[in-house]
Write an enzyme that holds these catalytic residues in place. Structure first.
Site, PDB file in Angstrom:
ATOM      1  N   SER A   1      63.998 -19.018  82.328  1.00  0.00           N
ATOM      2  CA  SER A   1      62.849 -19.656  81.694  1.00  0.00           C
ATOM      3  C   SER A   1      62.865 -19.583  80.176  1.00  0.00           C
ATOM      4  O   SER A   1      62.119 -20.302  79.519  1.00  0.00           O
ATOM      5  CB  SER A   1      61.553 -19.035  82.216  1.00  0.00           C
TER       6      SER A   1
ATOM      7  N   ASP B   1      52.246 -16.647  77.136  1.00  0.00           N
ATOM      8  CA  ASP B   1      51.539 -16.501  78.406  1.00  0.00           C
ATOM      9  C   ASP B   1      51.665 -15.108  79.022  1.00  0.00           C
ATOM     10  O   ASP B   1      51.369 -14.921  80.193  1.00  0.00           O
ATOM     11  CB  ASP B   1      52.028 -17.550  79.410  1.00  0.00           C
TER      12      ASP B   1
ATOM     13  N   HIS C   1      56.417 -14.980  78.127  1.00  0.00           N
ATOM     14  CA  HIS C   1      57.236 -15.895  77.325  1.00  0.00           C
ATOM     15  C   HIS C   1      56.634 -15.967  75.927  1.00  0.00           C
ATOM     16  O   HIS C   1      55.453 -15.662  75.736  1.00  0.00           O
ATOM     17  CB  HIS C   1      57.282 -17.291  77.951  1.00  0.00           C
TER      18      HIS C   1
END
Length: 365
Positions: free
Chosen positions: A41, A335, A338
């Site tokens: 991610s 978040d 991240h």
């Protein structure tokens, strides 16, 4: 040169980002035909569409599959070397000759079977490992070049970014409640998977390779929320969880030894370690120095201020009950697990120009 004044509503970090972005112009001595990216991610640009707005709100004005409010490190690197933002490899109807992104959110270094044998198969979000991403690249190769010789020539003029890998391997076990002793036992296996992945790419002609390390996960708002302690000794002087940062440092030290060995074995290549850990720790140590006035250990998008670190698993970013901060550029964490576009832009600059990649990408062009 006349200076530009920022609008009254523009924060220091936003202004810095604009200046930094304007400086990301291609160097005359820097030329890559393409960039090929592998990872999770931290670099997925759309292979997994994980959430809607406010993901993507800052730069793209829409969700793109990136786990941030805007661009990632890989995006800033592509802009800096004059290449288009990398399309996700799963995209239909794209020409990938100038680059492709094989990264998948929640991807691991190790294959599904490793976790399944340990009763962790159901904990994986996606079945994507480093080896499966390299296989996808190999399947794409015939569309990139017409012969083995042509491929080697094209790939020798391309930049490969392999990682970050390892974070999700460890998270899978940690979030399942496994001991840190078990998690530590994964590290040599993760290193072997990274080594084999890099060697496969070298075999196809890759020469210029960047291998990033782990972030300081003990500073993540998610970790601080889930694994908070009443013992002050469990925290560093800046408020991060010591044992998780120590573990990330162990992974990164091991990885740097692996990279050193690969560079010696394949002396015609340029394999460099890229550091996520040090810059992120600096942001946490002195956030206002970098314009992060909203904080370094608190998520921008999350629980609506209902918890110390703005993380609540019942109100995760983009889900009902969540809210987003007014100015993401003033936060390090987007978040809880991240980073924001501003944080990624600063890290990217450190990889491109130093000191967070040695030698820097620009230096070894």
């Amino acid at each position: 040169m006349a200076s530009r004044s920022a609008p009254p509503s523009m924060g220091l970090s936003t202004l810095f980002l604009l200046i930094l972005s304007s400086s990301f112009c291609p160097s005359r001595s820097l030329h890559y035909d393409a960039i090929f990216s592998f990872g999770d991610s931290l670099s997925d640009t759309g292979n997994v569409r994980v959430a809607g707005l406010p993901y993507g709100m800052t730069f793209f004005r829409r969700p793109t599959g990136r786990c941030s409010n805007g661009r990632l490190v890989i995006d800033f690197i592509a802009e800096a070397v004059g290449l288009p933002l990398l399309p996700p490899s799963a995209a239909k109807g794209k020409n990938f000759r100038r680059g492709a992104n094989f990264a998948y959110t929640a991807a691991t270094a190790l294959d599904f079977g490793f976790f399944n044998r340990r009763g962790l198969g159901s904990k994986l979000w996606v079945n994507s490992s480093l080896s499966s991403q390299v296989r996808s690249f190999e399947k794409m190769m015939p569309s990139l070049c017409s012969s083995t010789q042509a491929c080697k020539a094209h790939l020798s003029r391309s930049l490969f970014i392999v990682g970050e890998f390892g974070g999700n391997d460890y998270n899978t076990a940690i979030f399942a409640g496994r001991s840190m002793a078990e998690v530590n036992s994964y590290v040599p296996k993760v290193m072997r998977a990274i080594k084999l992945g890099v060697e496969r790419l070298i075999g196809h002609g890759a020469v210029d390779i960047v291998v990033p390390g782990m972030l300081p996960i003990g500073c993540f708002p998610l970790y601080l929320t889930l694994y908070g302690s009443s013992n002050k000794n469990d925290y560093t002087d800046i408020g991060c969880l010591r044992k998780y940062n120590d573990f990330a440092e162990h992974h990164n030290s091991f990885l740097q030894r692996v990279i050193y060995g690969l560079q010696r074995k394949y002396s015609w290549t340029r394999i460099r370690y890229a550091d996520y850990y040090s810059p992120t720790l600096r942001f946490a140590s002195n956030p206002t120095k970098y314009g992060f006035t909203g904080g370094a250990l608190k998520a921008c998008c999350g629980a609506g201020g209902s918890s110390k670190y703005n993380v609540n698993l019942d109100k995760v970013c983009a889900k009902p009950g969540s809210s987003v901060c007014k100015d993401p550029s003033t936060y390090v964490s987007w978040d809880g697990s991240h980073l924001t576009e501003t944080a990624y832009s600063l890290i990217a600059d450190g990889w491109l120009r130093g000191p967070y990649a040695k030698p820097s990408i620009m230096q070894w062009s």
